[in-house]
Design a protein around this motif. Structure first.
Motif, PDB file in Angstrom:
ATOM      1  N   ALA A 196      48.736  14.738-128.102  1.00  0.00           N
ATOM      2  CA  ALA A 196      47.325  14.886-127.667  1.00  0.00           C
ATOM      3  C   ALA A 196      47.346  16.156-126.783  1.00  0.00           C
ATOM      4  O   ALA A 196      46.138  16.775-126.747  1.00  0.00           O
ATOM      5  N   ALA A 197      48.319  16.383-125.860  1.00  0.00           N
ATOM      6  CA  ALA A 197      48.378  17.938-125.189  1.00  0.00           C
ATOM      7  C   ALA A 197      48.237  18.910-126.298  1.00  0.00           C
ATOM      8  O   ALA A 197      47.523  19.966-125.943  1.00  0.00           O
ATOM      9  N   GLU A 198      48.932  18.995-127.050  1.00  0.00           N
ATOM     10  CA  GLU A 198      49.124  20.052-128.092  1.00  0.00           C
ATOM     11  C   GLU A 198      47.732  20.211-128.910  1.00  0.00           C
ATOM     12  O   GLU A 198      47.091  21.210-128.946  1.00  0.00           O
ATOM     13  N   ALA A 199      47.021  18.987-129.309  1.00  0.00           N
ATOM     14  CA  ALA A 199      45.656  18.932-129.900  1.00  0.00           C
ATOM     15  C   ALA A 199      44.558  19.449-129.014  1.00  0.00           C
ATOM     16  O   ALA A 199      43.831  20.281-129.071  1.00  0.00           O
ATOM     17  N   LYS A 200      44.636  19.100-127.559  1.00  0.00           N
ATOM     18  CA  LYS A 200      43.701  19.544-126.880  1.00  0.00           C
ATOM     19  C   LYS A 200      43.797  21.259-126.401  1.00  0.00           C
ATOM     20  O   LYS A 200      42.790  21.766-126.374  1.00  0.00           O
ATOM     21  N   ALA A 201      45.081  21.644-126.514  1.00  0.00           N
ATOM     22  CA  ALA A 201      45.269  23.106-126.406  1.00  0.00           C
ATOM     23  C   ALA A 201      44.757  23.958-127.520  1.00  0.00           C
ATOM     24  O   ALA A 201      44.024  24.829-127.451  1.00  0.00           O
ATOM     25  N   ALA A 202      44.846  23.501-128.682  1.00  0.00           N
ATOM     26  CA  ALA A 202      44.185  23.752-129.835  1.00  0.00           C
ATOM     27  C   ALA A 202      42.715  23.864-130.088  1.00  0.00           C
ATOM     28  O   ALA A 202      42.257  24.993-130.334  1.00  0.00           O
ATOM     29  N   ALA A 203      42.141  22.901-129.580  1.00  0.00           N
ATOM     30  CA  ALA A 203      40.777  22.538-129.639  1.00  0.00           C
ATOM     31  C   ALA A 203      40.183  23.503-128.588  1.00  0.00           C
ATOM     32  O   ALA A 203      39.091  24.169-128.905  1.00  0.00           O
ATOM     33  N   ALA A 204      40.682  23.596-127.437  1.00  0.00           N
ATOM     34  CA  ALA A 204      40.199  24.674-126.402  1.00  0.00           C
ATOM     35  C   ALA A 204      40.332  26.061-126.895  1.00  0.00           C
ATOM     36  O   ALA A 204      39.393  26.786-126.499  1.00  0.00           O
ATOM     37  N   ALA A 205      41.617  26.358-127.487  1.00  0.00           N
ATOM     38  CA  ALA A 205      41.528  27.872-128.062  1.00  0.00           C
ATOM     39  C   ALA A 205      40.639  27.876-129.202  1.00  0.00           C
ATOM     40  O   ALA A 205      40.026  29.329-129.223  1.00  0.00           O
ATOM     41  N   LEU A 206      40.164  27.164-129.852  1.00  0.00           N
ATOM     42  CA  LEU A 206      39.268  27.247-131.072  1.00  0.00           C
ATOM     43  C   LEU A 206      37.909  27.438-130.632  1.00  0.00           C
ATOM     44  O   LEU A 206      36.805  28.304-130.961  1.00  0.00           O
ATOM     45  N   ALA A 207      37.824  26.544-129.465  1.00  0.00           N
ATOM     46  CA  ALA A 207      36.270  26.563-129.008  1.00  0.00           C
ATOM     47  C   ALA A 207      36.030  28.037-128.204  1.00  0.00           C
ATOM     48  O   ALA A 207      34.971  28.429-128.145  1.00  0.00           O
ATOM     49  N   SER A 208      37.083  28.541-127.638  1.00  0.00           N
ATOM     50  CA  SER A 208      36.863  29.992-126.922  1.00  0.00           C
ATOM     51  C   SER A 208      37.062  31.109-127.917  1.00  0.00           C
ATOM     52  O   SER A 208      36.918  32.301-127.575  1.00  0.00           O
ATOM     53  N   ASP A 209      37.439  30.794-129.148  1.00  0.00           N
ATOM     54  CA  ASP A 209      37.620  31.876-129.991  1.00  0.00           C
ATOM     55  C   ASP A 209      36.155  32.533-130.859  1.00  0.00           C
ATOM     56  O   ASP A 209      35.470  31.572-131.483  1.00  0.00           O
ATOM     57  N   PRO A 210      35.767  33.642-130.655  1.00  0.00           N
ATOM     58  CA  PRO A 210      34.839  34.336-131.146  1.00  0.00           C
ATOM     59  C   PRO A 210      34.635  34.127-132.634  1.00  0.00           C
ATOM     60  O   PRO A 210      33.610  34.150-133.205  1.00  0.00           O
ATOM     61  N   LYS A 211      35.657  34.015-133.523  1.00  0.00           N
ATOM     62  CA  LYS A 211      35.628  33.585-134.844  1.00  0.00           C
ATOM     63  C   LYS A 211      35.339  32.190-135.355  1.00  0.00           C
ATOM     64  O   LYS A 211      34.922  32.123-136.451  1.00  0.00           O
ATOM     65  N   THR A 212      35.222  31.381-134.486  1.00  0.00           N
ATOM     66  CA  THR A 212      34.994  30.096-134.572  1.00  0.00           C
ATOM     67  C   THR A 212      33.509  30.029-134.875  1.00  0.00           C
ATOM     68  O   THR A 212      32.595  30.450-134.049  1.00  0.00           O
ATOM     69  N   GLN A 213      33.094  28.986-135.587  1.00  0.00           N
ATOM     70  CA  GLN A 213      31.505  28.934-136.075  1.00  0.00           C
ATOM     71  C   GLN A 213      30.864  28.424-134.820  1.00  0.00           C
ATOM     72  O   GLN A 213      31.368  27.311-134.205  1.00  0.00           O
ATOM     73  N   PRO A 214      29.880  28.941-134.487  1.00  0.00           N
ATOM     74  CA  PRO A 214      28.960  28.508-133.309  1.00  0.00           C
ATOM     75  C   PRO A 214      28.664  27.037-133.281  1.00  0.00           C
ATOM     76  O   PRO A 214      28.844  26.403-131.960  1.00  0.00           O
ATOM     77  N   LEU A 215      28.454  26.416-134.422  1.00  0.00           N
ATOM     78  CA  LEU A 215      28.200  25.207-134.451  1.00  0.00           C
ATOM     79  C   LEU A 215      29.231  24.226-133.975  1.00  0.00           C
ATOM     80  O   LEU A 215      29.146  22.994-133.618  1.00  0.00           O
ATOM     81  N   ALA A 216      30.329  24.623-134.179  1.00  0.00           N
ATOM     82  CA  ALA A 216      31.685  23.865-134.185  1.00  0.00           C
ATOM     83  C   ALA A 216      31.981  24.079-132.907  1.00  0.00           C
ATOM     84  O   ALA A 216      32.719  23.011-132.296  1.00  0.00           O
ATOM     85  N   ARG A 217      31.380  24.507-131.596  1.00  0.00           N
ATOM     86  CA  ARG A 217      31.845  24.627-130.593  1.00  0.00           C
ATOM     87  C   ARG A 217      31.677  23.492-129.620  1.00  0.00           C
ATOM     88  O   ARG A 217      32.706  23.088-128.859  1.00  0.00           O
ATOM     89  N   ASN A 218      30.576  22.788-129.840  1.00  0.00           N
ATOM     90  CA  ASN A 218      30.373  21.713-129.131  1.00  0.00           C
ATOM     91  C   ASN A 218      31.018  20.729-129.442  1.00  0.00           C
ATOM     92  O   ASN A 218      31.992  19.742-128.528  1.00  0.00           O
ATOM     93  N   PRO A 219      31.563  20.263-130.729  1.00  0.00           N
ATOM     94  CA  PRO A 219      32.370  19.334-131.303  1.00  0.00           C
ATOM     95  C   PRO A 219      33.688  19.637-130.790  1.00  0.00           C
ATOM     96  O   PRO A 219      34.460  18.563-130.581  1.00  0.00           O
ATOM     97  N   LEU A 220      34.089  20.770-130.784  1.00  0.00           N
ATOM     98  CA  LEU A 220      35.473  21.021-130.270  1.00  0.00           C
ATOM     99  C   LEU A 220      35.807  20.792-128.946  1.00  0.00           C
ATOM    100  O   LEU A 220      36.658  20.201-128.441  1.00  0.00           O
ATOM    101  N   LEU A 221      34.675  21.120-128.050  1.00  0.00           N
ATOM    102  CA  LEU A 221      34.604  20.771-126.574  1.00  0.00           C
ATOM    103  C   LEU A 221      34.704  19.193-126.435  1.00  0.00           C
ATOM    104  O   LEU A 221      35.204  18.740-125.384  1.00  0.00           O
ATOM    105  N   ASP A 222      34.007  18.432-127.292  1.00  0.00           N
ATOM    106  CA  ASP A 222      34.298  17.072-127.125  1.00  0.00           C
ATOM    107  C   ASP A 222      35.487  16.459-127.616  1.00  0.00           C
ATOM    108  O   ASP A 222      35.983  15.614-126.930  1.00  0.00           O
ATOM    109  N   CYS A 223      36.188  17.417-128.440  1.00  0.00           N
ATOM    110  CA  CYS A 223      37.463  16.812-128.894  1.00  0.00           C
ATOM    111  C   CYS A 223      38.581  17.152-127.591  1.00  0.00           C
ATOM    112  O   CYS A 223      39.235  16.171-127.348  1.00  0.00           O
ATOM    113  N   VAL A 224      38.292  18.094-126.900  1.00  0.00           N
ATOM    114  CA  VAL A 224      39.072  18.231-125.666  1.00  0.00           C
ATOM    115  C   VAL A 224      38.623  17.094-124.651  1.00  0.00           C
ATOM    116  O   VAL A 224      39.821  16.718-123.991  1.00  0.00           O
ATOM    117  N   GLU A 225      37.592  16.874-124.584  1.00  0.00           N
ATOM    118  CA  GLU A 225      37.461  15.685-123.608  1.00  0.00           C
ATOM    119  C   GLU A 225      38.021  14.589-124.223  1.00  0.00           C
ATOM    120  O   GLU A 225      38.615  13.874-123.346  1.00  0.00           O
TER     121      GLU A 225
END
Length: 221
Positions: free
Chosen positions: A116-145
């Motif tokens: 879970a800690a590894e997945a959280k770090a991956a989700a947070a990195a993707l959420a802050s990555d400018p290459k990530t789809q804008p619509l994916a940022r909120n779902p990624l932040l939900d994953c972090v939570e």
């Protein structure tokens, strides 16, 4: 000479009285009407009902090195169960104690926590990555939570396990499994999004499922 009537009547009366008091011949037996039992024959005993066999008790799992394999074989993902537990730090047990079911469950829970800690770090990195789809940022932040929620639920399960509270232990392990699905749902609701957390979530789902199976097999939930 003709016998007088009085003498004849007295003779007949004497014969009748003698027949009335005659003894019963030896060996004569009175059989009641309708009876079929022979004299002196023992009564037939009713057959006793066969006792219902008791259910076989569950095979106990002995503490020791093989207990990890024994419990992991009762999960849906035994290979992942054994390999993930083997990666966790093995604590020295005091007083020569051997690993028991609760100890195996704690190691399996540690594997979930690490993933879970590894997945959280991956989700947070993707959420802050400018290459990530804008619509994916909120779902990624939900994953972090949701991954934070997994850690919290594991903490509660750990406390309940230490207190011998099987009900709460099972409830919190169920919650861990639900938190994994929460991350997936954010992407499933938007078909245009690539499920970038699918691989992490799939492994977390298997690891959390293993925890539930181990807790059940060890009688801890």
């Amino acid at each position: 000479m003709t016998t007088p009537p009085t003498l004849l009547a007295c003779f007949l009366l004497s014969l009748l009285l003698a027949a009335a008091v005659a003894p019963v011949p030896a060996g004569a037996v009175c059989v009641p009407r309708g009876g079929h039992t022979k004299p002196g024959a023992p009564a037939k005993a009713k057959p006793k009902p066969k006792p219902t066999p008791a259910p076989a008790p569950p095979t106990p799992i002995a503490p020791g090195a093989d207990i990890v394999r024994s419990l992991c074989l009762k999960t849906d993902y035994p290979d992942l169960c054994m390999s993930s537990i083997a990666k966790q730090p093995q604590q020295q047990l005091p007083g020569g104690k051997r690993l028991d079911g609760a100890g195996v469950l704690r190691l399996a829970m540690s594997a979930v926590r690490a993933k879970a800690a590894e997945a959280k770090a991956a989700a947070a990195a993707l959420a802050s990555d400018p290459k990530t789809q804008p619509l994916a940022r909120n779902p990624l932040l939900d994953c972090v939570e949701s991954f934070d929620d997994i850690a919290y639920s594991l903490d509660q399960a750990q406390k309940a396990l230490a207190a011998g509270d099987r009900g709460t232990t099972g409830t919190m392990l169920d919650t861990v499994r639900t938190d994994v699905d929460t991350c997936d749902q954010g992407f499933e609701e938007r078909e245009e999004l690539t499920p970038v957390m699918a691989k992490h979530d799939a492994e977390l789902a298997k690891l959390s499922s293993n925890c539930l199976a181990i807790a059940t097999a060890a009688g801890l939930r």
